[in-house]
Structure formats: C-alpha cells, structure tokens
Scaffold this motif. Structure first.
Motif, short mmCIF file in Angstrom:
data_model
loop_
_atom_site.label_atom_id
_atom_site.label_comp_id
_atom_site.label_asym_id
_atom_site.label_seq_id
_atom_site.Cartn_x
_atom_site.Cartn_y
_atom_site.Cartn_z
N HIS A 62 0.49 8.84 5.20
CA HIS A 62 0.81 8.51 3.82
C HIS A 62 -0.16 9.27 2.93
O HIS A 62 -1.31 9.51 3.29
CB HIS A 62 0.66 7.01 3.58
N ARG A 92 -1.75 8.36 0.43
CA ARG A 92 -2.93 7.56 0.12
C ARG A 92 -4.06 7.82 1.12
O ARG A 92 -5.23 7.90 0.76
CB ARG A 92 -2.53 6.10 0.14
N TYR A 93 -3.72 7.96 2.39
CA TYR A 93 -4.72 8.18 3.43
C TYR A 93 -4.98 9.67 3.64
O TYR A 93 -6.07 10.05 4.06
CB TYR A 93 -4.29 7.52 4.74
N ASP A 120 -10.81 5.74 -0.70
CA ASP A 120 -9.59 4.94 -0.80
C ASP A 120 -9.21 4.67 -2.26
O ASP A 120 -8.07 4.89 -2.66
CB ASP A 120 -9.77 3.61 -0.07
N ALA A 143 -8.19 7.78 -4.19
CA ALA A 143 -6.89 8.29 -3.75
C ALA A 143 -5.75 7.52 -4.40
O ALA A 143 -4.76 8.11 -4.86
CB ALA A 143 -6.79 8.21 -2.23
N VAL A 144 -5.89 6.20 -4.49
CA VAL A 144 -4.86 5.38 -5.13
C VAL A 144 -4.78 5.71 -6.61
O VAL A 144 -3.68 5.85 -7.18
CB VAL A 144 -5.15 3.88 -4.90
N CYS A 174 -3.01 9.04 -7.14
CA CYS A 174 -1.56 8.90 -6.94
C CYS A 174 -0.91 8.25 -8.16
O CYS A 174 0.17 8.67 -8.58
CB CYS A 174 -1.27 8.09 -5.68
N LYS A 175 -1.55 7.23 -8.72
CA LYS A 175 -0.99 6.57 -9.90
C LYS A 175 -0.90 7.53 -11.08
O LYS A 175 0.10 7.59 -11.78
CB LYS A 175 -1.84 5.36 -10.29
N THR A 215 2.28 5.67 -3.30
CA THR A 215 1.28 5.87 -2.25
C THR A 215 1.87 5.78 -0.85
O THR A 215 1.24 6.21 0.11
CB THR A 215 0.16 4.82 -2.37
#
Length: 121
Positions: A14, A16-17, A27, A30-31, A34-35, A41
């Motif tokens: 994914h 996210r990872y 972590d 990354a979130v 993405c937002k 994610t």
C-alpha cells in the motif's frame, strides 16, 4: 514502478507503507502526504497513475526534507556539536552513547566489539 526522491517504492505494498521506504518519511508523514495529494492510503503502489506519482512527488518536494538533504543536515548538526566541544559533541567524538545510556555493561553498538582481557605470561 514509482520512483520518488531517488527511491524505488515496493510495487505490491500500500502507498502508505511504501512511502516509509524514503528516508525521513514515517507512518504519520506518509498518511499526511497521501491526504495532501488526494490519494487513498489503501491504494497499492503499482496501481498509481503517472499523475498520482507526480502529485506525491510535488507534495514531498514542497513540504518534506528527505533523503540526501536530511542526511546532510543531520551530519552538519553532529559536526557542529563536535566543533563546539559540548558534552554531546565529545560523546560523538569518542564514539560513546550520547543520550545518557549506561556504558558499564551495554553500548556495544556504539563502542564496537569487546576488547579481550590482556593476559600476563
């Protein structure tokens, strides 16, 4: 294959990872990235379109300090401490733990392998 900040992201993970493979992105970052890029994610890296990769690249380049720049800044900070001669700088210079850890029994990562006892003949 998505290549962001000079790092090839793993295809099957994914996003996210996958973003955490970039030095300086964890972590939470990354979130957030993405937002801001508008990408869910749960989407996998191999499912990203070129526009998605470009959006991620733009967000990371604009807001995050990653890879070479971050490594260079950290090394400069350590060098500055060593040049000042403060306690933390001296610990860096001697190769000992910096943040108050005990050294009597532990700290093998910083001190290196044990030196054997010298025996008299």
């Amino acid at each position: 294959m998505a290549r962001i900040a000079g790092v090839d992201l793993p295809r099957r993970k994914h996003i996210r990872y996958g973003l955490t493979y970039i030095y300086g992105i964890g972590d939470k970052t990354a979130v957030d990235v993405c937002k801001r890029a508008g990408i869910p994610t749960e989407r996998r890296v191999e499912e990203l379109s070129d526009a998605d990769v470009k959006a991620l690249r733009d967000v990371i380049d604009g807001e995050c300090k990653v890879e070479g720049d971050l490594r260079r800044e950290i090394q400069q900070n350590i060098k500055r401490l060593m040049d000042l001669g403060c306690y933390r700088g001296l610990r860096h210079r001697k190769g000992l733990p910096v943040n108050g850890q005990r050294t009597h029994t532990n700290a093998r990562t910083r001190k290196g392998p044990k030196k054997g006892m010298i025996r008299r003949r």
